[in-house]
Design a protein around this motif. Sequence first.
Motif, PDB file in Angstrom:
ATOM      1  N   LEU A  47       0.808  -1.218   0.000  1.00  0.00           N
ATOM      2  CA  LEU A  47       0.000   0.000   0.000  1.00  0.00           C
ATOM      3  C   LEU A  47       0.845   1.274   0.000  1.00  0.00           C
ATOM      4  O   LEU A  47       0.276   2.376   0.019  1.00  0.00           O
ATOM      5  CB  LEU A  47      -0.929   0.004   1.224  1.00  0.00           C
ATOM      6  N   ARG A  48       2.170   1.124   0.017  1.00  0.00           N
ATOM      7  CA  ARG A  48       3.091   2.267   0.028  1.00  0.00           C
ATOM      8  C   ARG A  48       2.801   3.205   1.206  1.00  0.00           C
ATOM      9  O   ARG A  48       2.760   4.429   1.063  1.00  0.00           O
ATOM     10  CB  ARG A  48       3.006   3.041  -1.281  1.00  0.00           C
ATOM     11  N   LEU A  49       2.589   2.610   2.367  1.00  0.00           N
ATOM     12  CA  LEU A  49       2.295   3.403   3.551  1.00  0.00           C
ATOM     13  C   LEU A  49       3.557   4.028   4.101  1.00  0.00           C
ATOM     14  O   LEU A  49       4.654   3.452   4.011  1.00  0.00           O
ATOM     15  CB  LEU A  49       1.645   2.523   4.632  1.00  0.00           C
ATOM     16  N   SER A  50       3.417   5.186   4.685  1.00  0.00           N
ATOM     17  CA  SER A  50       4.526   5.801   5.406  1.00  0.00           C
ATOM     18  C   SER A  50       4.671   5.113   6.760  1.00  0.00           C
ATOM     19  O   SER A  50       3.772   4.374   7.197  1.00  0.00           O
ATOM     20  CB  SER A  50       4.244   7.292   5.595  1.00  0.00           C
ATOM     21  N   PRO A  51       5.765   5.303   7.468  1.00  0.00           N
ATOM     22  CA  PRO A  51       5.886   4.710   8.811  1.00  0.00           C
ATOM     23  C   PRO A  51       4.722   5.135   9.698  1.00  0.00           C
ATOM     24  O   PRO A  51       4.320   6.299   9.713  1.00  0.00           O
ATOM     25  CB  PRO A  51       7.225   5.269   9.318  1.00  0.00           C
ATOM     26  N   PHE A  52       4.146   4.187  10.428  1.00  0.00           N
ATOM     27  CA  PHE A  52       2.956   4.499  11.221  1.00  0.00           C
ATOM     28  C   PHE A  52       3.152   4.100  12.676  1.00  0.00           C
ATOM     29  O   PHE A  52       4.051   3.337  13.034  1.00  0.00           O
ATOM     30  CB  PHE A  52       1.699   3.833  10.642  1.00  0.00           C
ATOM     31  N   HIS A  53       2.277   4.645  13.514  1.00  0.00           N
ATOM     32  CA  HIS A  53       2.181   4.249  14.912  1.00  0.00           C
ATOM     33  C   HIS A  53       1.283   3.015  15.001  1.00  0.00           C
ATOM     34  O   HIS A  53       0.356   2.847  14.202  1.00  0.00           O
ATOM     35  CB  HIS A  53       1.594   5.380  15.755  1.00  0.00           C
ATOM     36  N   ILE A  54       1.514   2.173  15.983  1.00  0.00           N
ATOM     37  CA  ILE A  54       0.747   0.944  16.145  1.00  0.00           C
ATOM     38  C   ILE A  54       0.047   0.972  17.496  1.00  0.00           C
ATOM     39  O   ILE A  54       0.672   1.222  18.531  1.00  0.00           O
ATOM     40  CB  ILE A  54       1.639  -0.301  16.033  1.00  0.00           C
ATOM     41  N   LEU A  55      -1.253   0.701  17.464  1.00  0.00           N
ATOM     42  CA  LEU A  55      -2.062   0.526  18.668  1.00  0.00           C
ATOM     43  C   LEU A  55      -2.578  -0.903  18.654  1.00  0.00           C
ATOM     44  O   LEU A  55      -3.441  -1.261  17.844  1.00  0.00           O
ATOM     45  CB  LEU A  55      -3.219   1.531  18.687  1.00  0.00           C
ATOM     46  N   ALA A  56      -2.027  -1.757  19.522  1.00  0.00           N
ATOM     47  CA  ALA A  56      -2.322  -3.192  19.525  1.00  0.00           C
ATOM     48  C   ALA A  56      -3.232  -3.536  20.696  1.00  0.00           C
ATOM     49  O   ALA A  56      -2.966  -3.138  21.831  1.00  0.00           O
ATOM     50  CB  ALA A  56      -1.030  -4.002  19.605  1.00  0.00           C
ATOM     51  N   MET A  57      -4.300  -4.290  20.393  1.00  0.00           N
ATOM     52  CA  MET A  57      -5.287  -4.672  21.393  1.00  0.00           C
ATOM     53  C   MET A  57      -5.177  -6.156  21.723  1.00  0.00           C
ATOM     54  O   MET A  57      -5.342  -7.004  20.852  1.00  0.00           O
ATOM     55  CB  MET A  57      -6.704  -4.368  20.875  1.00  0.00           C
ATOM     56  N   GLU A  58      -4.865  -6.474  22.939  1.00  0.00           N
ATOM     57  CA  GLU A  58      -4.875  -7.824  23.487  1.00  0.00           C
ATOM     58  C   GLU A  58      -3.725  -8.683  22.958  1.00  0.00           C
ATOM     59  O   GLU A  58      -2.835  -8.201  22.255  1.00  0.00           O
ATOM     60  CB  GLU A  58      -6.227  -8.492  23.231  1.00  0.00           C
ATOM     61  N   SER A  59      -3.747  -9.964  23.298  1.00  0.00           N
ATOM     62  CA  SER A  59      -2.565 -10.829  23.229  1.00  0.00           C
ATOM     63  C   SER A  59      -2.036 -11.051  21.818  1.00  0.00           C
ATOM     64  O   SER A  59      -0.853 -10.822  21.545  1.00  0.00           O
ATOM     65  CB  SER A  59      -2.891 -12.181  23.880  1.00  0.00           C
ATOM     66  N   VAL A  60      -2.874 -11.495  20.883  1.00  0.00           N
ATOM     67  CA  VAL A  60      -2.393 -11.807  19.535  1.00  0.00           C
ATOM     68  C   VAL A  60      -1.893 -10.554  18.842  1.00  0.00           C
ATOM     69  O   VAL A  60      -0.850 -10.564  18.170  1.00  0.00           O
ATOM     70  CB  VAL A  60      -3.512 -12.485  18.719  1.00  0.00           C
ATOM     71  N   ALA A  61      -2.594  -9.446  18.990  1.00  0.00           N
ATOM     72  CA  ALA A  61      -2.167  -8.189  18.375  1.00  0.00           C
ATOM     73  C   ALA A  61      -0.852  -7.695  18.970  1.00  0.00           C
ATOM     74  O   ALA A  61       0.020  -7.181  18.254  1.00  0.00           O
ATOM     75  CB  ALA A  61      -3.254  -7.129  18.550  1.00  0.00           C
ATOM     76  N   ILE A  62      -0.676  -7.863  20.278  1.00  0.00           N
ATOM     77  CA  ILE A  62       0.562  -7.420  20.924  1.00  0.00           C
ATOM     78  C   ILE A  62       1.741  -8.255  20.447  1.00  0.00           C
ATOM     79  O   ILE A  62       2.826  -7.731  20.165  1.00  0.00           O
ATOM     80  CB  ILE A  62       0.407  -7.483  22.452  1.00  0.00           C
ATOM     81  N   SER A  63       1.555  -9.568  20.344  1.00  0.00           N
ATOM     82  CA  SER A  63       2.630 -10.423  19.848  1.00  0.00           C
ATOM     83  C   SER A  63       3.031 -10.032  18.430  1.00  0.00           C
ATOM     84  O   SER A  63       4.218 -10.001  18.091  1.00  0.00           O
ATOM     85  CB  SER A  63       2.190 -11.891  19.890  1.00  0.00           C
ATOM     86  N   CYS A  64       2.047  -9.726  17.597  1.00  0.00           N
ATOM     87  CA  CYS A  64       2.336  -9.306  16.221  1.00  0.00           C
ATOM     88  C   CYS A  64       3.064  -7.971  16.203  1.00  0.00           C
ATOM     89  O   CYS A  64       4.033  -7.789  15.458  1.00  0.00           O
ATOM     90  CB  CYS A  64       1.038  -9.229  15.428  1.00  0.00           C
ATOM     91  N   ALA A  65       2.631  -7.006  17.022  1.00  0.00           N
ATOM     92  CA  ALA A  65       3.231  -5.676  17.022  1.00  0.00           C
ATOM     93  C   ALA A  65       4.685  -5.713  17.469  1.00  0.00           C
ATOM     94  O   ALA A  65       5.547  -5.035  16.889  1.00  0.00           O
ATOM     95  CB  ALA A  65       2.422  -4.748  17.919  1.00  0.00           C
ATOM     96  N   LEU A  66       4.991  -6.484  18.499  1.00  0.00           N
ATOM     97  CA  LEU A  66       6.369  -6.558  18.987  1.00  0.00           C
ATOM     98  C   LEU A  66       7.292  -7.171  17.934  1.00  0.00           C
ATOM     99  O   LEU A  66       8.430  -6.712  17.743  1.00  0.00           O
ATOM    100  CB  LEU A  66       6.414  -7.380  20.271  1.00  0.00           C
ATOM    101  N   ARG A  67       6.827  -8.178  17.252  1.00  0.00           N
ATOM    102  CA  ARG A  67       7.659  -8.811  16.227  1.00  0.00           C
ATOM    103  C   ARG A  67       7.799  -7.933  14.993  1.00  0.00           C
ATOM    104  O   ARG A  67       8.846  -7.929  14.338  1.00  0.00           O
ATOM    105  CB  ARG A  67       7.051 -10.173  15.878  1.00  0.00           C
TER     106      ARG A  67
END
Length: 485
Positions: free
Chosen positions: A99-119
């Motif tokens: 999608l040619r996105l610029s660098p973004f901030h991440i807001l992760a909700m709960e366990s699976v999303a947090i694991s994905c965000a950290l990696r």
Amino acid sequence: MPFVDLHSADDFASIHYITNSFFGNVGGFDPEKPTVCILHPTFLDSSWLYAQFNDPRLDGEFNLIAFDMRVSGKSEARYSGKHDSWVDAADLAFCHQALRLSPFHILAMESVAISCALRFATLFPEMCLSLALCNVPAPTECVISIRPFILHLFVTARRALLTRLHCRLKWIYTAYDELVQTWCFAEDLESYEHVAMEAVTFTFGSDTPLDLRDDLIAYWETTMNPRRRQRVLEQANLVMNRTPLPTEAYPHITQPILIIHGDANEACPRKYAERMAHELKAVLYTVKGGGGYLSIPPGTASIVNQVYAKFVSRLPHTRSDPAVPSISTEERMREALALLESLTSTPGLHARDPRSSLSFCCLPDDIIQSQSEGLTAYRKGQTLAYLPLGPTGKPIRRYSERPRDDWFETQTERISYAGGRFFSEPAAQRKDRHLPLPQSEPMSPADNRLRRGTFTPSSVEKLVIKGSMAKVVTGSQPTLHKLFL
């Protein structure tokens, strides 16, 4: 609908996403505003992020985008036993570059999303500006940062700590295992509604509002019913077979980090959020009385949005101009595979196909085989399984509108006792009866022993009366009245 198709020799996924732009795609982003990527909670999808997309503090200040993970929501993917959080991070990176996105901030909700965000922040730091993690889960094992030259001094202590931690977390995995098994093989509507209600209590708590409970159960009936049991199992595998983030990955996470945690969350104790905040030098904010899924109930969701908006406002302002990659996607993913190999000490990762998200899987071979066999077993009879939907494809009824034909009810004190609504006569008429029925009384939680019966053989008189029915009733009323009073 906007989708990002990811295809390779051994994998295919169509990732659905939503935005807050006028046309619903990234082409409508305001380049003057920073972009925030919101990762949805476990067992839900991006449609449950309405509290964030409809909040002016986020919708008016940021470009918002949310992706449905490969087995959630409207996304579709080939079921695979290699699916773990590293694969989710690779999916997010592929979508970011497509999608040619610029660098973004991440807001992760709960366990699976947090694991994905950290990696994702570990392997692709140039794509991530900051991290906000809501309700940090407990790891499957304890990861201790110890220097190599003193590691041998703590081997015994670490094994003992792992054993104690495993015992404390065993109830969570037992609950997940029972819920998934009953969920996927329910044979009638009552059984499915019962297990869905148990899932609501397990994830949100016992004080979930009635409307929210009905909406959750209706969503699960539509998208995660027994005829889609493979999808349910693969999502549960992400939680039950997750592995902790390697300690060697912590130095690679240099972005500003905010951790928001509910102090009333039983499945995710606060001590794990404190431990992660210490390891990653993050800011920890505690939501008083917050339980599971802080982003959905209106009260806690407003607090999360406010805290997050203030957190991002203190960071340097960034634009959202379309990114122009300096290297190809294949070369960038090959670099990420080489970094992942060094972090996990898994040989052969750099030689895998960089065009496939499944190449980033770091699960052991026995876990991959177990998950693959489970998906194969759950596929048998899936098309003929029970479907809790009507002819129109909608739920048959709302959970709160189900017929209540049971005698005992569970009240606020979590105690079941017989209520008075089953009697056809009004209460005023029942008071005039000569034979008042005994009313049961709820026990207080403080009572820790069972009530014992006080009837003796002499309490009941044996009467034999001959004559008409009127004579029998008239003659037996005093005795029965004395017995029940």
